[in-house]
Design a protein around this motif. Structure first.
Motif, PDB file in Angstrom:
ATOM      1  N   PRO A 156     -20.257  66.810  53.887  1.00  0.00           N
ATOM      2  CA  PRO A 156     -19.238  67.049  52.858  1.00  0.00           C
ATOM      3  C   PRO A 156     -18.796  65.729  52.233  1.00  0.00           C
ATOM      4  CG  PRO A 156     -18.269  67.236  55.032  1.00  0.00           C
ATOM      5  CD  PRO A 156     -19.746  67.051  55.241  1.00  0.00           C
ATOM      6  N   VAL A 157     -18.352  65.800  50.965  1.00  0.00           N
ATOM      7  CA  VAL A 157     -17.917  64.603  50.244  1.00  0.00           C
ATOM      8  C   VAL A 157     -16.435  64.730  49.895  1.00  0.00           C
ATOM      9  CG1 VAL A 157     -18.222  63.190  48.174  1.00  0.00           C
ATOM     10  CG2 VAL A 157     -20.222  64.231  49.273  1.00  0.00           C
ATOM     11  N   ALA A 158     -15.658  63.746  50.294  1.00  0.00           N
ATOM     12  CA  ALA A 158     -14.249  63.667  49.890  1.00  0.00           C
ATOM     13  C   ALA A 158     -14.188  62.776  48.656  1.00  0.00           C
ATOM     14  CB  ALA A 158     -13.394  63.094  51.018  1.00  0.00           C
ATOM     15  N   ALA A 159     -14.155  63.403  47.463  1.00  0.00           N
ATOM     16  CA  ALA A 159     -14.143  62.649  46.214  1.00  0.00           C
ATOM     17  C   ALA A 159     -12.731  62.173  45.894  1.00  0.00           C
ATOM     18  CB  ALA A 159     -14.681  63.521  45.083  1.00  0.00           C
ATOM     19  N   ARG A 160     -12.652  61.177  44.999  1.00  0.00           N
ATOM     20  CA  ARG A 160     -11.374  60.597  44.597  1.00  0.00           C
ATOM     21  C   ARG A 160     -10.533  60.221  45.812  1.00  0.00           C
ATOM     22  NH1 ARG A 160     -10.304  57.914  41.050  1.00  0.00           N
ATOM     23  NH2 ARG A 160      -8.183  58.621  40.644  1.00  0.00           N
ATOM     24  N   SER A 161     -11.202  59.609  46.779  1.00  0.00           N
ATOM     25  CA  SER A 161     -10.531  59.248  48.025  1.00  0.00           C
ATOM     26  C   SER A 161     -10.936  57.848  48.449  1.00  0.00           C
ATOM     27  CB  SER A 161     -10.891  60.243  49.143  1.00  0.00           C
ATOM     28  OG  SER A 161     -10.459  61.547  48.807  1.00  0.00           O
TER      29      SER A 161
ATOM     30  N   GLY B 241     -22.820  55.937  67.500  1.00  0.00           N
ATOM     31  CA  GLY B 241     -21.875  56.911  68.031  1.00  0.00           C
ATOM     32  C   GLY B 241     -22.357  58.345  67.902  1.00  0.00           C
ATOM     33  N   LYS B 242     -21.405  59.268  67.928  1.00  0.00           N
ATOM     34  CA  LYS B 242     -21.704  60.699  67.844  1.00  0.00           C
ATOM     35  C   LYS B 242     -21.211  61.341  66.551  1.00  0.00           C
ATOM     36  CE  LYS B 242     -23.715  60.939  71.844  1.00  0.00           C
ATOM     37  NZ  LYS B 242     -25.194  61.158  71.888  1.00  0.00           N
ATOM     38  N   ARG B 243     -20.202  60.730  65.903  1.00  0.00           N
ATOM     39  CA  ARG B 243     -19.603  61.332  64.710  1.00  0.00           C
ATOM     40  C   ARG B 243     -19.178  60.201  63.767  1.00  0.00           C
ATOM     41  NH1 ARG B 243     -16.643  65.999  62.949  1.00  0.00           N
ATOM     42  NH2 ARG B 243     -14.706  65.438  61.850  1.00  0.00           N
ATOM     43  N   ALA B 244     -19.662  60.258  62.523  1.00  0.00           N
ATOM     44  CA  ALA B 244     -19.483  59.123  61.616  1.00  0.00           C
ATOM     45  C   ALA B 244     -18.823  59.521  60.304  1.00  0.00           C
ATOM     46  CB  ALA B 244     -20.831  58.468  61.324  1.00  0.00           C
ATOM     47  N   VAL B 245     -18.118  58.560  59.720  1.00  0.00           N
ATOM     48  CA  VAL B 245     -17.623  58.647  58.347  1.00  0.00           C
ATOM     49  C   VAL B 245     -18.361  57.587  57.535  1.00  0.00           C
ATOM     50  CG1 VAL B 245     -15.648  58.222  56.829  1.00  0.00           C
ATOM     51  CG2 VAL B 245     -15.366  59.610  58.884  1.00  0.00           C
ATOM     52  N   ILE B 246     -18.896  58.004  56.384  1.00  0.00           N
ATOM     53  CA  ILE B 246     -19.631  57.096  55.498  1.00  0.00           C
ATOM     54  C   ILE B 246     -18.729  56.766  54.314  1.00  0.00           C
ATOM     55  CG2 ILE B 246     -21.647  56.859  54.002  1.00  0.00           C
ATOM     56  CD1 ILE B 246     -23.046  58.947  55.823  1.00  0.00           C
ATOM     57  N   VAL B 247     -18.530  55.490  54.068  1.00  0.00           N
ATOM     58  CA  VAL B 247     -17.683  55.038  52.956  1.00  0.00           C
ATOM     59  C   VAL B 247     -18.587  54.686  51.780  1.00  0.00           C
ATOM     60  CG1 VAL B 247     -15.902  53.424  52.211  1.00  0.00           C
ATOM     61  CG2 VAL B 247     -16.015  54.147  54.617  1.00  0.00           C
ATOM     62  N   GLY B 248     -18.474  55.447  50.687  1.00  0.00           N
ATOM     63  CA  GLY B 248     -19.327  55.263  49.519  1.00  0.00           C
ATOM     64  C   GLY B 248     -20.203  56.474  49.300  1.00  0.00           C
ATOM     65  N   GLY B 249     -20.606  56.694  48.035  1.00  0.00           N
ATOM     66  CA  GLY B 249     -21.441  57.846  47.715  1.00  0.00           C
ATOM     67  C   GLY B 249     -22.666  57.473  46.912  1.00  0.00           C
TER      68      GLY B 249
ATOM     69  N   ALA C 154     -10.906  56.892  64.763  1.00  0.00           N
ATOM     70  CA  ALA C 154     -10.643  57.690  63.564  1.00  0.00           C
ATOM     71  C   ALA C 154     -10.486  56.765  62.366  1.00  0.00           C
ATOM     72  CB  ALA C 154      -9.373  58.521  63.746  1.00  0.00           C
ATOM     73  N   VAL C 155     -10.465  57.369  61.193  1.00  0.00           N
ATOM     74  CA  VAL C 155     -10.075  56.652  59.976  1.00  0.00           C
ATOM     75  C   VAL C 155      -9.018  57.476  59.253  1.00  0.00           C
ATOM     76  CG1 VAL C 155     -12.281  55.470  59.657  1.00  0.00           C
ATOM     77  CG2 VAL C 155     -11.915  57.702  58.587  1.00  0.00           C
ATOM     78  N   GLU C 156      -8.182  56.776  58.516  1.00  0.00           N
ATOM     79  CA  GLU C 156      -7.196  57.444  57.662  1.00  0.00           C
ATOM     80  C   GLU C 156      -7.708  57.350  56.234  1.00  0.00           C
ATOM     81  OE1 GLU C 156      -2.532  56.986  57.712  1.00  0.00           O
ATOM     82  OE2 GLU C 156      -3.423  55.433  56.415  1.00  0.00           O
ATOM     83  N   ILE C 157      -7.722  58.485  55.529  1.00  0.00           N
ATOM     84  CA  ILE C 157      -8.159  58.467  54.134  1.00  0.00           C
ATOM     85  C   ILE C 157      -7.042  58.989  53.242  1.00  0.00           C
ATOM     86  CG2 ILE C 157     -10.577  58.748  54.806  1.00  0.00           C
ATOM     87  CD1 ILE C 157     -10.458  61.586  53.664  1.00  0.00           C
TER      88      ILE C 157
ATOM     89  N   SER D 182     -15.760  58.956  48.661  1.00  0.00           N
ATOM     90  CA  SER D 182     -16.051  58.293  47.395  1.00  0.00           C
ATOM     91  C   SER D 182     -14.789  58.219  46.543  1.00  0.00           C
ATOM     92  CB  SER D 182     -17.145  59.043  46.627  1.00  0.00           C
ATOM     93  OG  SER D 182     -17.303  58.514  45.320  1.00  0.00           O
ATOM     94  N   GLN D 183     -14.588  57.081  45.891  1.00  0.00           N
ATOM     95  CA  GLN D 183     -13.419  56.938  45.025  1.00  0.00           C
ATOM     96  C   GLN D 183     -13.600  57.651  43.690  1.00  0.00           C
ATOM     97  OE1 GLN D 183     -12.868  52.993  43.212  1.00  0.00           O
ATOM     98  NE2 GLN D 183     -14.863  52.398  44.050  1.00  0.00           N
ATOM     99  N   TYR D 184     -14.827  58.058  43.390  1.00  0.00           N
ATOM    100  CA  TYR D 184     -15.125  58.674  42.100  1.00  0.00           C
ATOM    101  C   TYR D 184     -14.992  60.198  42.163  1.00  0.00           C
ATOM    102  CZ  TYR D 184     -16.779  54.012  41.031  1.00  0.00           C
ATOM    103  OH  TYR D 184     -16.844  52.661  40.845  1.00  0.00           O
ATOM    104  N   PRO D 185     -14.968  60.869  40.998  1.00  0.00           N
ATOM    105  CA  PRO D 185     -14.811  62.336  40.996  1.00  0.00           C
ATOM    106  C   PRO D 185     -15.924  63.079  41.719  1.00  0.00           C
ATOM    107  CG  PRO D 185     -14.311  61.448  38.825  1.00  0.00           C
ATOM    108  CD  PRO D 185     -14.884  60.312  39.633  1.00  0.00           C
ATOM    109  N   LYS D 186     -17.087  62.444  41.868  1.00  0.00           N
ATOM    110  CA  LYS D 186     -18.174  63.009  42.669  1.00  0.00           C
ATOM    111  C   LYS D 186     -18.995  61.855  43.206  1.00  0.00           C
ATOM    112  CE  LYS D 186     -21.171  63.742  38.647  1.00  0.00           C
ATOM    113  NZ  LYS D 186     -21.989  64.739  37.915  1.00  0.00           N
ATOM    114  N   ALA D 187     -19.819  62.142  44.210  1.00  0.00           N
ATOM    115  CA  ALA D 187     -20.653  61.080  44.795  1.00  0.00           C
ATOM    116  C   ALA D 187     -21.479  60.416  43.702  1.00  0.00           C
ATOM    117  CB  ALA D 187     -21.552  61.662  45.876  1.00  0.00           C
ATOM    118  N   GLU D 188     -21.637  59.089  43.786  1.00  0.00           N
ATOM    119  CA  GLU D 188     -22.205  58.336  42.696  1.00  0.00           C
ATOM    120  C   GLU D 188     -23.710  58.481  42.557  1.00  0.00           C
ATOM    121  OE1 GLU D 188     -19.895  55.169  44.921  1.00  0.00           O
ATOM    122  OE2 GLU D 188     -19.814  57.352  45.137  1.00  0.00           O
ATOM    123  N   SER D 189     -24.401  58.944  43.587  1.00  0.00           N
ATOM    124  CA  SER D 189     -25.849  59.033  43.558  1.00  0.00           C
ATOM    125  C   SER D 189     -26.315  60.095  42.575  1.00  0.00           C
ATOM    126  CB  SER D 189     -26.377  59.345  44.963  1.00  0.00           C
ATOM    127  OG  SER D 189     -27.783  59.333  44.964  1.00  0.00           O
TER     128      SER D 189
END
Length: 416
Positions: free
Chosen positions: A212-217, A159-167, A230-233, A190-197
């Motif tokens: 950008p990273v959406a943490a705790r999400s 596609g043209k615009r992506a959401v990545i699930v996981g950090g 779209a996705v809902e977070i 990422s479900q964690y306070p910051k990306a896991e990498s």
């Protein structure tokens, strides 16, 4: 009445032609362990690196840095030059008995009855369905492996615009692949306070890849009929939800071993890794059957998986020569926040694990972990390590922490 051909009888059968399996093959064939046969279900051997077209492979095992495809080709050549036989498009479909497997390939159906087996079937990411994320089932939803296969092997657009699930580290690999395919990674969740990498990868990802990273999400819904729209977070702390427009979603990490053959054989599984229970010699509960790579520690880097393959070679040779029969053994367990440890059994007379490291997985970030090793209610070791334990990546612990373990003292627990 169809004639069943006689079973093929190699000395060693390696199931899986990724870094661990190919390195084991090269080492065993190079040390004249007899006929070493590798079977792999894909069109070509090499495993995940074959379609992971970025650099960073080969550091620990080859002491150089290569791209994924170059690394895969090198391992294939290394095994072939050593004298191993590699059969691709060849799938092991089940067990005829404890030491004979059923195989299907373009040449037909047949059986292989080796003197020893090395399981190197690897690991896979959990897809959206396994993560139980509701919504529609549109096109444009992938795992990292599916994405990289599509882009690097089949040269197909996404596609043209992506959401990545996981950090995790693999999540940034997905971001690189998306960029190369002309798709903008709009957000990492990422479900964690910051990306896991690792912090260095997170910094590079934010500044160079500009993700950008959406943490705790977490992603709570995928929206779209024919194509993802779209996705809902949801923020895990506030419960606030928002919708992110995208035509591509990539589910990364959240690994599970490819353990179907292990389960079908009745080989004992570890409840933490969900891979086979192994000792430091990488034996499974079935005599003559060994296991290596990321099916044991889901998931570490390709070079660490390869070093498992190198480590197992001497243990397989010992078995072929009638030496190294296991005796006794102490179970190694973990306490919170650790989810699992690999390997899980310590036996007298066995070698230290590969690279002298125990591999653990933590569900929490701890900057300076203070480890405690207990056996029978007694503390036998304490150590503060200078590197953090963090979700989404392997935590490496020196196996010397277990030097004080008694073979008659019962199970050992490693905790913080």
């Amino acid at each position: 009445m169809t004639h069943q051909p006689s079973p093929i009888t190699p000395d060693v059968l390696i199931i899986g032609g990724g870094p661990a399996g190919l390195t084991a093959a090269a080492e065993l064939a190079g040390r004249r362990a007899g006929h070493v046969l590798v079977v792999d279900r894909e069109q070509a051997a090499g495993g995940i690196p074959r379609h992971s077209d970025h650099t960073g492979y080969g550091l620990r095992d080859l002491h150089r840095v290569m791209s994924g495809p170059a690394y895969a080709r090198h391992l294939v050549q290394q095994a072939t030059r050593a004298g191993a036989e590699i059969r691709t498009r060849t799938m092991v479909t089940g067990w005829a008995d404890d030491h004979t497997v059923d195989v299907t390939s373009p040449d037909g159906r047949y059986q292989i009855r080796p003197r020893s087996i090395v399981l190197a079937t690897g690991v896979r990411e959990r897809p959206r369905t396994a993560r139980r994320i509701p919504g529609d089932r549109p096109h444009g939803v992938y795992t990292t492996g599916q994405l990289q296969n599509l882009v690097h092997l089949h040269h197909q657009p996404v596609g043209k615009r992506a959401v990545i699930v996981g950090g995790e580290l693999v999540s940034w690999s997905a971001a690189v692949t998306l960029r190369e395919a002309g798709c903008t990674p709009a957000l990492m969740v990422s479900q964690y306070p910051k990306a896991e990498s690792y912090a260095a990868f997170n910094a590079v990802g934010r500044t160079i890849l500009r993700v950008p990273v959406a943490a705790r999400s977490r992603v709570t819904r995928v929206i779209g009929k024919g194509r993802c729209q779209a996705v809902e977070i949801e923020n895990l702390d506030t419960g606030r939800r928002r919708t992110i427009e995208c035509d591509t979603v990539v589910f990364t990490g959240d690994w599970i071993p490819d353990h179907e053959l292990v389960r079908a054989a009745g080989i004992t599984l570890d409840e933490g890794t969900l891979g086979p229970l192994t000792d430091t010699a990488l034996r499974t509960s079935r005599p003559g059957v060994f296991a290596v790579g990321n099916m044991l520690h889901p998931a570490d880097t390709a070079d660490v998986a390869a070093l498992d393959g190198k480590h197992v070679a001497q243990q397989v040779i010992n078995h072929l020569q009638g030496r190294g029969k296991p005796a006794g053994g102490v179970r190694i367990t973990v306490g919170a926040p650790f989810r699992w440890v690999s390997p899980q059994i310590l036996r007298p007379g066995d070698p230290a694990p590969a690279r002298g490291r125990l591999l653990l997985w933590s569900d929490e970030y701890v900057r300076f972990p203070k480890l405690t090793v207990r056996q029978g209610g007694r503390i036998i070791a304490r150590r503060t390590l200078a590197w953090p334990a963090a979700p989404g990546r392997i935590f490496r612990v020196p196996s010397s922490l277990l030097d004080g373990v008694s073979q008659t003292g019962g199970p050992v627990q490693i905790s913080l």
